[in-house]
Design a protein around this motif. Structure first.
Motif, short mmCIF file in Angstrom:
data_model
loop_
_atom_site.label_atom_id
_atom_site.label_comp_id
_atom_site.label_asym_id
_atom_site.label_seq_id
_atom_site.Cartn_x
_atom_site.Cartn_y
_atom_site.Cartn_z
N THR A 122 0.84 -1.20 0.00
CA THR A 122 0.00 0.00 0.00
C THR A 122 0.87 1.24 0.00
OG1 THR A 122 -1.72 -1.16 1.25
CG2 THR A 122 -1.83 1.25 1.21
N LEU A 123 0.59 2.14 -0.91
CA LEU A 123 1.36 3.39 -1.02
C LEU A 123 1.00 4.33 0.13
CD1 LEU A 123 3.34 5.12 -2.67
CD2 LEU A 123 1.38 5.96 -3.97
N VAL A 124 2.00 4.69 0.95
CA VAL A 124 1.76 5.57 2.10
C VAL A 124 2.56 6.87 2.00
CG1 VAL A 124 1.15 3.69 3.66
CG2 VAL A 124 3.56 4.40 3.44
N GLY A 125 3.44 7.00 1.03
CA GLY A 125 4.24 8.22 0.92
C GLY A 125 4.89 8.34 -0.44
N ILE A 126 5.17 9.59 -0.82
CA ILE A 126 5.85 9.89 -2.07
C ILE A 126 6.96 10.89 -1.78
CG2 ILE A 126 5.61 10.95 -4.36
CD1 ILE A 126 2.70 10.03 -4.37
N PHE A 127 8.14 10.65 -2.32
CA PHE A 127 9.24 11.59 -2.10
C PHE A 127 9.69 12.22 -3.41
CE2 PHE A 127 11.37 7.50 -2.77
CZ PHE A 127 12.37 7.81 -3.68
N GLU A 128 10.13 13.47 -3.31
CA GLU A 128 10.63 14.23 -4.46
C GLU A 128 11.97 14.83 -4.08
OE1 GLU A 128 9.46 14.64 -7.44
OE2 GLU A 128 7.28 14.31 -7.43
N THR A 129 13.06 14.27 -4.61
CA THR A 129 14.39 14.81 -4.33
C THR A 129 14.90 15.71 -5.45
OG1 THR A 129 15.54 12.92 -5.36
CG2 THR A 129 14.94 12.72 -3.01
N GLY A 130 14.21 15.70 -6.59
CA GLY A 130 14.66 16.49 -7.71
C GLY A 130 15.79 15.85 -8.49
N SER A 131 16.01 14.55 -8.27
CA SER A 131 17.05 13.82 -9.00
C SER A 131 16.43 12.62 -9.69
CB SER A 131 18.17 13.37 -8.05
OG SER A 131 17.68 12.43 -7.11
N GLN A 132 17.25 11.88 -10.43
CA GLN A 132 16.72 10.78 -11.21
C GLN A 132 16.27 9.59 -10.38
OE1 GLN A 132 20.78 10.47 -13.11
NE2 GLN A 132 20.20 8.34 -13.21
N VAL A 133 16.62 9.56 -9.08
CA VAL A 133 16.15 8.46 -8.23
C VAL A 133 14.64 8.50 -8.06
CG1 VAL A 133 18.34 8.34 -6.97
CG2 VAL A 133 16.50 9.75 -6.09
N ASP A 134 14.03 9.67 -8.27
CA ASP A 134 12.58 9.78 -8.14
C ASP A 134 11.85 8.90 -9.15
OD1 ASP A 134 13.13 11.66 -6.23
OD2 ASP A 134 12.67 13.38 -7.49
N ALA A 135 12.55 8.49 -10.20
CA ALA A 135 11.91 7.74 -11.28
C ALA A 135 12.00 6.23 -11.11
CB ALA A 135 12.51 8.14 -12.62
N HIS A 136 12.81 5.75 -10.17
CA HIS A 136 12.95 4.28 -10.10
C HIS A 136 13.26 3.72 -8.72
CE1 HIS A 136 17.34 4.62 -9.84
NE2 HIS A 136 17.24 5.57 -10.75
N VAL A 137 13.18 4.52 -7.67
CA VAL A 137 13.53 4.05 -6.32
C VAL A 137 12.27 3.96 -5.46
CG1 VAL A 137 14.74 4.63 -4.19
CG2 VAL A 137 15.91 4.82 -6.38
N ALA A 138 12.21 2.90 -4.64
CA ALA A 138 11.11 2.71 -3.68
C ALA A 138 11.68 2.19 -2.37
CB ALA A 138 10.07 1.75 -4.25
N TYR A 139 11.00 2.53 -1.27
CA TYR A 139 11.42 2.09 0.06
C TYR A 139 10.29 1.31 0.73
CZ TYR A 139 15.63 4.98 0.08
OH TYR A 139 16.86 5.51 -0.20
#
Length: 408
Positions: free
Chosen positions: A188-205
């Motif tokens: 279940t998606l509980v949060g979204i992060f925006e770092t302004g780098s390319q990790v925003d497109a393919h990283v999940a925790y």
């Protein structure tokens, strides 16, 4: 060499009005060239340094900087962990799971780099935890199967908070009569992060234990540690020291260079190439110094002959014209340094007034002015300019008083 006298004469020649207006124009062009070259070099290098530093903080703060893996669970975990933390440049370490997976939503599917961590270690990934909206790392609870996605990845999957994403991992694959079956679970998606780098497109925790369950491993065991450093570029100096900590236990160590090394090398090469190109402006200006001094030598041939008859040595004659050329370089250098630093410090305000947005609306260029870079630019400019004065100075030193004064 009588340095005081040489400096005085060189300064007088530099201040004197040239009889040849073209020589004056060449001198002006040389000073202007050095000024523009130095100012441009400072501005561009400051922006490139800022961009590289921003990438370093955002990107390398979001991915594992150094990872330690063992085949079997790590024995004496607490003892080994305390030894690693005490190594130089190490800020901390945490048990981690890193695996490549596929994230599937009702509408699409996308590859994802999945990291499993304990919420208590959120401060070690501040570049991510400080940019989560809504929610936080604390929302990752073992057994609840919750996930935090990068903003671009969430948009690509077309999911929002509260919706479910199916993760499929090849690390937990089992083999059945119908073929290999990957491990899969709904998160279940509980949060979204925006770092302004390319990790925003393919990283999940996800939570560490949930990631272990997804890969069909014991949640209580640890065979992977994620090490956080104060300077990611120091990874190479730590590998041998970490291997000594694990002694006889087989361990493999990987760092960010294996995945993003070529990317940062390209950024560094671009920075160096831009500096090289702008340095050519200074080099061209140095050739103009040669031209202006050669004209000055021709204009002052009689003066040089008289000075030599008064006992001025060859070294002193060379010094007069080298000092004169150096004054041109210093004038252009000081103006370039002042203007370059001022523009760099106020670059975003200047672009805003001009209505220019390079990185997009609401984003500003990162600018980092490095003192040692300014020192290198200054010394390099003076060195090039000084070398440019040697040939005209030698020409002046070769003037023969008898021939020069024959028709005077």
């Amino acid at each position: 060499m009588n340095f005081k006298f040489v400096t005085y004469v060189g300064y007088r020649y530099w201040r004197s009005k040239k009889s040849n207006s073209f020589a004056s124009f060449i001198t002006f062009f040389a000073v202007t060239g050095i000024f523009l070259g130095v100012a441009s070099l400072i501005i561009v290098s400051s922006v490139m340094n800022g961009l590289e530093g921003q990438l370093k903080n955002k990107l390398l703060g979001s991915i594992p900087q150094l990872t330690i893996k063992t085949v079997d669970p790590i024995d004496n975990l607490n003892d080994r962990s305390s030894k690693i933390i005490n190594l130089p440049h190490v800020l901390g370490l945490a048990p981690s799971v890193a695996t490549e997976a596929m994230a599937q939503s009702p509408s699409t599917i996308s590859a994802v780099q999945l990291y499993g961590m304990f919420p208590r270690d959120a401060e070690l990934v501040a570049s991510v935890s400080e940019h989560i909206y809504p929610g936080s790392m604390e929302d990752l609870v073992s057994g609840k199967y919750r996930i935090i996605l990068g903003g671009e990845l969430a948009r690509r999957l077309k999911v929002s908070i509260g919706e479910q994403v199916r993760l499929l991992s090849g690390d937990g694959v089992i083999y059945s009569p119908i073929g290999p079956v990957p491990s899969q679970r709904k998160f279940t998606l509980v949060g979204i992060f925006e770092t302004g780098s390319q990790v925003d497109a393919h990283v999940a925790y996800v939570h560490y234990k949930d990631a272990r369950r997804l890969t069909r491993k014991q949640p209580s065991e640890v065979n992977e540690l994620r090490v956080f450093l104060d300077d990611p570029y120091k990874t190479s100096v730590l590998e041998d020291q970490i291997r000594k900590v694990f002694d006889k236990q087989q361990v493999s160590i990987t760092d960010w260079r294996s995945t993003y090394g070529s990317y940062f090398a390209a950024v560094r090469m671009e920075n160096n190439m831009m500096s090289l190109m702008l340095s050519l402006i200074i080099l061209v200006a140095a050739f103009n110094i040669i031209s202006s001094l050669v004209m000055m030598v021709i204009d002052k041939t009689t003066d040089v002959a008289v000075l030599k008859t008064q006992g001025l040595s060859t070294a002193n004659v060379m010094g007069v014209f080298m000092i004169q050329g150096t004054f041109n370089a210093i004038l252009g250098l000081i103006a370039g340094l002042v203007v370059g630093v001022i523009i760099s410090l106020n670059l975003n305000d200047i672009l805003s007034v001009m209505g220019i947005s390079i990185l997009g609306v609401g984003q500003s260029l990162p600018v980092v002015i490095e003192g040692h870079r300014l020192l290198v630019i200054g010394i390099g400019t003076l060195a090039i300019s000084l070398l440019a004065t040697i040939y005209p100075a030698l020409s002046a030193a070769k003037v023969e008083p008898a021939n020069a004064l024959r028709h005077e």
